[in-house]
Motif scaffolding. Structure first.
Motif, PDB file in Angstrom:
ATOM      1  N   LEU A 186       0.836  -1.202   0.000  1.00  0.00           N
ATOM      2  CA  LEU A 186       0.000   0.000   0.000  1.00  0.00           C
ATOM      3  C   LEU A 186       0.865   1.245   0.000  1.00  0.00           C
ATOM      4  O   LEU A 186       0.644   2.180  -0.760  1.00  0.00           O
ATOM      5  N   ASN A 187       1.894   1.266   0.852  1.00  0.00           N
ATOM      6  CA  ASN A 187       2.769   2.428   0.942  1.00  0.00           C
ATOM      7  C   ASN A 187       3.552   2.650  -0.345  1.00  0.00           C
ATOM      8  O   ASN A 187       3.857   3.787  -0.694  1.00  0.00           O
ATOM      9  N   LEU A 188       3.869   1.570  -1.012  1.00  0.00           N
ATOM     10  CA  LEU A 188       4.585   1.712  -2.286  1.00  0.00           C
ATOM     11  C   LEU A 188       3.638   2.131  -3.396  1.00  0.00           C
ATOM     12  O   LEU A 188       4.060   2.457  -4.501  1.00  0.00           O
ATOM     13  N   GLY A 189       2.358   2.079  -3.112  1.00  0.00           N
ATOM     14  CA  GLY A 189       1.367   2.468  -4.103  1.00  0.00           C
ATOM     15  C   GLY A 189       1.134   1.399  -5.155  1.00  0.00           C
ATOM     16  O   GLY A 189       0.555   1.681  -6.209  1.00  0.00           O
ATOM     17  N   LEU A 190       1.564   0.210  -4.888  1.00  0.00           N
ATOM     18  CA  LEU A 190       1.389  -0.860  -5.866  1.00  0.00           C
ATOM     19  C   LEU A 190      -0.043  -1.383  -5.866  1.00  0.00           C
ATOM     20  O   LEU A 190      -0.535  -1.876  -6.875  1.00  0.00           O
ATOM     21  N   ILE A 191      -0.718  -1.301  -4.702  1.00  0.00           N
ATOM     22  CA  ILE A 191      -2.125  -1.711  -4.638  1.00  0.00           C
ATOM     23  C   ILE A 191      -2.930  -0.617  -3.944  1.00  0.00           C
ATOM     24  O   ILE A 191      -2.372   0.188  -3.174  1.00  0.00           O
ATOM     25  N   LYS A 192      -4.211  -0.574  -4.245  1.00  0.00           N
ATOM     26  CA  LYS A 192      -5.085   0.442  -3.619  1.00  0.00           C
ATOM     27  C   LYS A 192      -5.841  -0.180  -2.444  1.00  0.00           C
ATOM     28  O   LYS A 192      -6.088   0.484  -1.445  1.00  0.00           O
ATOM     29  N   VAL A 193      -6.249  -1.438  -2.629  1.00  0.00           N
ATOM     30  CA  VAL A 193      -7.030  -2.133  -1.601  1.00  0.00           C
ATOM     31  C   VAL A 193      -6.177  -3.273  -1.034  1.00  0.00           C
ATOM     32  O   VAL A 193      -5.501  -3.950  -1.806  1.00  0.00           O
ATOM     33  N   PRO A 194      -6.172  -3.458   0.277  1.00  0.00           N
ATOM     34  CA  PRO A 194      -5.380  -4.562   0.844  1.00  0.00           C
ATOM     35  C   PRO A 194      -5.778  -5.904   0.226  1.00  0.00           C
ATOM     36  O   PRO A 194      -6.954  -6.145  -0.037  1.00  0.00           O
ATOM     37  N   LEU A 195      -4.774  -6.737  -0.002  1.00  0.00           N
ATOM     38  CA  LEU A 195      -5.034  -8.061  -0.568  1.00  0.00           C
ATOM     39  C   LEU A 195      -5.594  -8.980   0.511  1.00  0.00           C
ATOM     40  O   LEU A 195      -5.131  -8.953   1.639  1.00  0.00           O
ATOM     41  N   ASP A 196      -6.566  -9.774   0.116  1.00  0.00           N
ATOM     42  CA  ASP A 196      -7.131 -10.753   1.054  1.00  0.00           C
ATOM     43  C   ASP A 196      -6.468 -12.099   0.810  1.00  0.00           C
ATOM     44  O   ASP A 196      -6.959 -12.909   0.043  1.00  0.00           O
ATOM     45  N   ILE A 197      -5.308 -12.284   1.417  1.00  0.00           N
ATOM     46  CA  ILE A 197      -4.610 -13.555   1.204  1.00  0.00           C
ATOM     47  C   ILE A 197      -4.890 -14.512   2.343  1.00  0.00           C
ATOM     48  O   ILE A 197      -5.179 -15.680   2.146  1.00  0.00           O
ATOM     49  N   LEU A 198      -4.825 -13.977   3.565  1.00  0.00           N
ATOM     50  CA  LEU A 198      -4.995 -14.846   4.724  1.00  0.00           C
ATOM     51  C   LEU A 198      -6.394 -15.456   4.708  1.00  0.00           C
ATOM     52  O   LEU A 198      -7.354 -14.827   4.281  1.00  0.00           O
ATOM     53  N   TYR A 199      -6.480 -16.683   5.183  1.00  0.00           N
ATOM     54  CA  TYR A 199      -7.725 -17.450   5.229  1.00  0.00           C
ATOM     55  C   TYR A 199      -8.248 -17.760   3.845  1.00  0.00           C
ATOM     56  O   TYR A 199      -9.442 -17.765   3.583  1.00  0.00           O
ATOM     57  N   THR A 200      -7.329 -17.941   2.887  1.00  0.00           N
ATOM     58  CA  THR A 200      -7.690 -18.444   1.556  1.00  0.00           C
ATOM     59  C   THR A 200      -6.806 -19.671   1.283  1.00  0.00           C
ATOM     60  O   THR A 200      -5.809 -19.872   1.967  1.00  0.00           O
ATOM     61  N   PRO A 201      -7.179 -20.472   0.281  1.00  0.00           N
ATOM     62  CA  PRO A 201      -6.319 -21.609  -0.085  1.00  0.00           C
ATOM     63  C   PRO A 201      -4.892 -21.164  -0.417  1.00  0.00           C
ATOM     64  O   PRO A 201      -3.942 -21.894  -0.146  1.00  0.00           O
ATOM     65  N   ALA A 202      -4.745 -19.934  -0.960  1.00  0.00           N
ATOM     66  CA  ALA A 202      -3.406 -19.447  -1.304  1.00  0.00           C
ATOM     67  C   ALA A 202      -2.539 -19.347  -0.053  1.00  0.00           C
ATOM     68  O   ALA A 202      -1.360 -19.705  -0.074  1.00  0.00           O
ATOM     69  N   ALA A 203      -3.132 -18.865   1.036  1.00  0.00           N
ATOM     70  CA  ALA A 203      -2.381 -18.739   2.287  1.00  0.00           C
ATOM     71  C   ALA A 203      -1.938 -20.106   2.779  1.00  0.00           C
ATOM     72  O   ALA A 203      -0.813 -20.279   3.254  1.00  0.00           O
ATOM     73  N   VAL A 204      -2.846 -21.094   2.662  1.00  0.00           N
ATOM     74  CA  VAL A 204      -2.502 -22.456   3.082  1.00  0.00           C
ATOM     75  C   VAL A 204      -1.304 -22.955   2.281  1.00  0.00           C
ATOM     76  O   VAL A 204      -0.344 -23.507   2.828  1.00  0.00           O
ATOM     77  N   LEU A 205      -1.348 -22.703   0.971  1.00  0.00           N
ATOM     78  CA  LEU A 205      -0.266 -23.161   0.104  1.00  0.00           C
ATOM     79  C   LEU A 205       1.054 -22.486   0.488  1.00  0.00           C
ATOM     80  O   LEU A 205       2.101 -23.132   0.573  1.00  0.00           O
ATOM     81  N   ILE A 206       0.979 -21.161   0.760  1.00  0.00           N
ATOM     82  CA  ILE A 206       2.197 -20.432   1.160  1.00  0.00           C
ATOM     83  C   ILE A 206       2.778 -21.062   2.419  1.00  0.00           C
ATOM     84  O   ILE A 206       3.978 -21.353   2.501  1.00  0.00           O
ATOM     85  N   GLY A 207       1.919 -21.306   3.399  1.00  0.00           N
ATOM     86  CA  GLY A 207       2.369 -21.886   4.661  1.00  0.00           C
ATOM     87  C   GLY A 207       2.978 -23.264   4.466  1.00  0.00           C
ATOM     88  O   GLY A 207       4.023 -23.585   5.037  1.00  0.00           O
ATOM     89  N   MET A 208       2.327 -24.067   3.643  1.00  0.00           N
ATOM     90  CA  MET A 208       2.809 -25.434   3.404  1.00  0.00           C
ATOM     91  C   MET A 208       4.154 -25.409   2.686  1.00  0.00           C
ATOM     92  O   MET A 208       5.086 -26.133   3.064  1.00  0.00           O
ATOM     93  N   VAL A 209       4.253 -24.610   1.635  1.00  0.00           N
ATOM     94  CA  VAL A 209       5.494 -24.551   0.860  1.00  0.00           C
ATOM     95  C   VAL A 209       6.625 -24.071   1.764  1.00  0.00           C
ATOM     96  O   VAL A 209       7.724 -24.628   1.761  1.00  0.00           O
ATOM     97  N   TYR A 210       6.311 -23.058   2.592  1.00  0.00           N
ATOM     98  CA  TYR A 210       7.315 -22.543   3.511  1.00  0.00           C
ATOM     99  C   TYR A 210       7.795 -23.650   4.444  1.00  0.00           C
ATOM    100  O   TYR A 210       8.992 -23.861   4.622  1.00  0.00           O
ATOM    101  N   GLU A 211       6.843 -24.363   5.015  1.00  0.00           N
ATOM    102  CA  GLU A 211       7.185 -25.371   6.002  1.00  0.00           C
ATOM    103  C   GLU A 211       8.001 -26.515   5.401  1.00  0.00           C
ATOM    104  O   GLU A 211       8.925 -27.029   6.013  1.00  0.00           O
ATOM    105  N   PHE A 212       7.668 -26.915   4.189  1.00  0.00           N
ATOM    106  CA  PHE A 212       8.275 -28.132   3.640  1.00  0.00           C
ATOM    107  C   PHE A 212       9.467 -27.882   2.717  1.00  0.00           C
ATOM    108  O   PHE A 212      10.090 -28.835   2.259  1.00  0.00           O
ATOM    109  N   LEU A 213       9.763 -26.608   2.457  1.00  0.00           N
ATOM    110  CA  LEU A 213      10.858 -26.298   1.528  1.00  0.00           C
ATOM    111  C   LEU A 213      12.186 -26.979   1.892  1.00  0.00           C
ATOM    112  O   LEU A 213      12.823 -27.586   1.030  1.00  0.00           O
ATOM    113  N   PRO A 214      12.620 -26.930   3.160  1.00  0.00           N
ATOM    114  CA  PRO A 214      13.918 -27.567   3.479  1.00  0.00           C
ATOM    115  C   PRO A 214      13.939 -29.055   3.164  1.00  0.00           C
ATOM    116  O   PRO A 214      14.973 -29.590   2.795  1.00  0.00           O
TER     117      PRO A 214
END
Lengths: 377, 301
Positions: free
Chosen positions: B153-181
């Motif tokens: 938002l501060n960089l002006g790249l988006i006008k409205v906050p992204l709704d990532i948390l509590y979506t399947p995308a967030a789950v995927l991010i968390g899973m990929v993060y956890e299992f990457l090593p």
């Protein structure tokens, strides 16, 4: 076609050392390799022979100087654009591919039509006597067979020059000797220039048309096996190729065909063939090959230094070792100096009198022309 | 024969058996592992298998009456959908860990030897923190007033906050993060083993760098990729903490279903049945995958 298959002109290669310094692995090397020649680069480890080969292949680039392949300056041409191929010391076969796929790899990279690839791979495998092994994986083959695959994989590309980096180093002695003769025959058959890196002097002598002896990044001598062995140009070459005895001396006279050298360890003059420009007063090494002297029982008390055409040295046998074809005898000539002499056993006998034993008094005949006077180095 | 009869039969001696009997030595050496496996893996699995054929009592207790009712209940479109969805998440996690992990592992394997241990240390560093805490850190980053949205938002790249948390995308991010090593380490082992001479040989035979990669490096790293895939896919299929915390109520995976049966619904037999089905499916998939692409010894590393 240029006169030379490979030429190195004043090539220098500097590597950084882990301590932050620099080391010249190759130090102003100039040499020419002729078309169709079996050329060996021989020297102890760290002499720069492998680095020279890797620069010809394109894995390393010279820090200074230039390498020409078929008259074309290579500069920083990457390996995949050079008309040379390499047989690696570790073979570097692709373990995930079959033997056929390994040999076909280089042709696929050239986009050779499939039919021709099959044909040429089959010919190459036949040439190295591995027909019918195409479906095997490299791991299922013996070391000698893997070595042949590596050879076939490089030769199938019909390179202008084949570079071989100690290709027989991992094989056992018997197999190595077999492969030496086979490689030599193969080279004559295909007529491709071979540049062969080895630290095994016997191997180099057996196979090469010419040999470059290297030490500490420099080429000391280039010549045929006979030249290198019979007329080494310095002490290092004489020492590295074959076995020899050294006596230290100082040049006394140079005005005759033969040099006269005064020994440093005891008052004695020795005549021999000089190599290179030796000046009066210069310190030299006298090289005496153990098979190029003759022994005689010491019966008279003649102390003359020369006789006809031989230098004479008196001595006492310390030990002997019978090795079949010859007997190796260590002779003490006094002043804490001993010489190794090989006496050929050219008469078949069980009579112990026919062989020298410890404490025998002997006269060593060193023919002048077999006595080499060499500069240090 | 005579001597045999005359020879006194020696009594069994533990010391002598340990010293001389190679079969006994083998048994003795493997027994700590075998006992460990028996108590912590095989017995619980038998327990779960037996449990899955029982019935839930009125108060959440287990009634020991053999029946297939729990498995019949699982043949339900709802569960089938959850199962397929979990499979999708598991596969997506696997694919993304390969896509992100491969360049990372390649970079480490091609670094100077002295730097490699530092990089590997950095890969393992997150494990020093509790998993739940790291997931909360991701929630802080991804939520509506979180770090990511604030920066964007501060960089002006988006006008409205992204709704990532509590979506399947967030789950995927968390899973990929956890299992990457778990993907990076076996891949690194595989890549690090490729001799430089192999790549030099490829170049020597006329392969440009990209072709050398496709024909030599990539195939030689397949064992590591398989090992990594198994290490990522199996636990990803059973994961329930990440979907719980980052997926909200919207994302339910098999892991959540099983967890809920045991803890919320107190229907242990049904949970056990679901566990068995998940295990069998995962096993079948893994077997198929390894048969198809070859099994790497990297799994043992």
């Amino acid at each position: 076609m240029d006169e030379f298959a490979v030429e190195m002109r004043d090539v220098v290669k500097i590597f950084p050392t882990p301590e932050g310094g620099e080391v010249a692995a190759v130090n102003h090397v100039t040499l020419q390799i002729k078309h169709g020649e079996f050329f060996s680069m021989l020297g102890p480890s760290g002499c720069g022979k492998t680095t020279s080969l890797r620069m010809m292949a394109g894995f390393e680039w010279p820090t200074e100087g230039e390498i020409y392949i078929d008259g074309t300056a290579m500069g920083r041409t990457p390996p995949y654009l050079r008309t040379v191929n390499t047989v690696f010391q570790s073979y570097a076969l692709f373990q995930h591919m079959s033997v056929f796929q390994n040999v076909a790899f280089g042709l696929e990279m050239e986009h050779v039509p499939k039919k021709e690839i099959e044909h040429r791979v089959r010919d190459a495998l036949e040439m190295v006597k591995l027909s019918g092994m195409g479906r095997r994986k490299p791991k299922q083959l013996s070391g000698g067979q893997q070595q042949r695959i590596a050879l076939a994989r490089a030769l199938v590309k019909r390179p202008a020059v084949l570079l071989l980096d100690e290709p027989l180093g991992a094989l056992d002695l018997k197999l190595r000797k077999e492969m030496q003769l086979e490689l030599k025959a193969l080279q004559k058959e295909v007529g491709i220039t071979f540049v062969y890196v080895t630290h095994d002097q016997e191997e180099a002598l057996t196979m090469s048309d010419r040999i470059a002896v290297m030490s500490q990044g420099k080429v000391l001598q280039i010549g045929t096996p006979v030249e290198i062995y019979e007329r080494p140009n310095c002490r290092f070459v004489a020492d590295f190729i074959g076995e020899t005895n050294f006596l230290k001396g100082r040049v006394k006279k140079t005005d005759e065909d033969l040099l006269t050298v005064e020994l440093l360890d005891f008052p004695r003059e020795i005549k021999g063939v000089g190599q290179g420009n030796l000046a009066v007063g210069q310190e030299v090494s006298i090289s005496i090959r153990p098979e190029k002297v003759r022994l005689e029982d010491d019966i008279n008390d003649d102390t003359a230094p020369y006789k006809d055409s031989d230098n004479l040295l008196r001595g006492r046998v310390l030990t002997t070792a019978y090795v079949g074809s010859d007997t190796r005898i260590i002779i003490d000539i006094g002043h804490n100096i001993s010489l190794i002499v090989w006496e050929q056993n050219h008469i078949s006998t069980l009579d112990p009198q026919a062989y020298y034993t410890a404490e025998d008094k002997v006269v060593i005949h060193l023919p002048f022309e077999n006595t080499l006077v060499l500069p240090e180095g | 024969m005579e001597t045999d009869i005359l020879k006194p039969k020696r009594k069994f001696s533990l010391v002598r058996a340990l010293r001389e009997d190679s079969a006994f030595q083998g048994i003795a050496l493997i027994s700590p592992t075998a006992i460990y496996m028996l108590i912590l893996i095989i017995l619980p699995m038998i327990l779960v298998a037996v449990l899955s054929f029982m019935t839930r009592g009125t108060y959440g207790n287990v009634v020991y009456k053999f029946n297939f009712q729990n498995y019949v209940r699982l043949i339900d479109p709802i569960y089938l959908r959850i199962l397929l969805y979990s499979l999708g998440v598991g596969l997506a996690t696997m694919v993304f860990t390969i896509l992100i992990g491969y360049p990372l592992a390649y970079f480490i394997a091609r670094s100077p030897v002295r730097k490699r241990s530092l990089y590997l240390f950095l890969i393992l560093l997150p494990f020093w923190t509790n998993f739940i805490i790291r997931i909360y850190a991701w929630i802080m980053i991804l939520r509506t007033q979180g770090l990511l949205n604030t920066v964007l938002l501060n960089l002006g790249l988006i006008k409205v906050p992204l709704d990532i948390l509590y979506t399947p995308a967030a789950v995927l991010i968390g899973m990929v993060y956890e299992f990457l090593p778990f993907m990076v380490l076996p891949l690194y082992t595989s890549l690090e083993k490729i001799e430089n001479a192999q790549l030099e040989a490829a170049a020597d035979l006329g392969a440009r760098p990209l072709r050398a990669f496709l024909r030599v490096t990539l195939p030689l790293s397949v064992p590591g990729m398989i090992a990594g895939s198994i290490l990522v896919f199996i636990p990803a299929m059973g994961m329930f903490v990440v979907p719980d915390l980052m997926g909200g109520a919207k994302t339910v995976l098999v892991g959540n279903v099983i967890r809920n049966q045991f803890l919320t619904s107190r229907d242990w037999p049904f949970g056990a049945a679901a566990s068995m089905v998940l295990m069998i499916l995962t096993l079948a998939f893994t077997l198929y995958y390894t048969r198809k692409a070859g099994f790497g010894e990297e799994l043992l590393v």
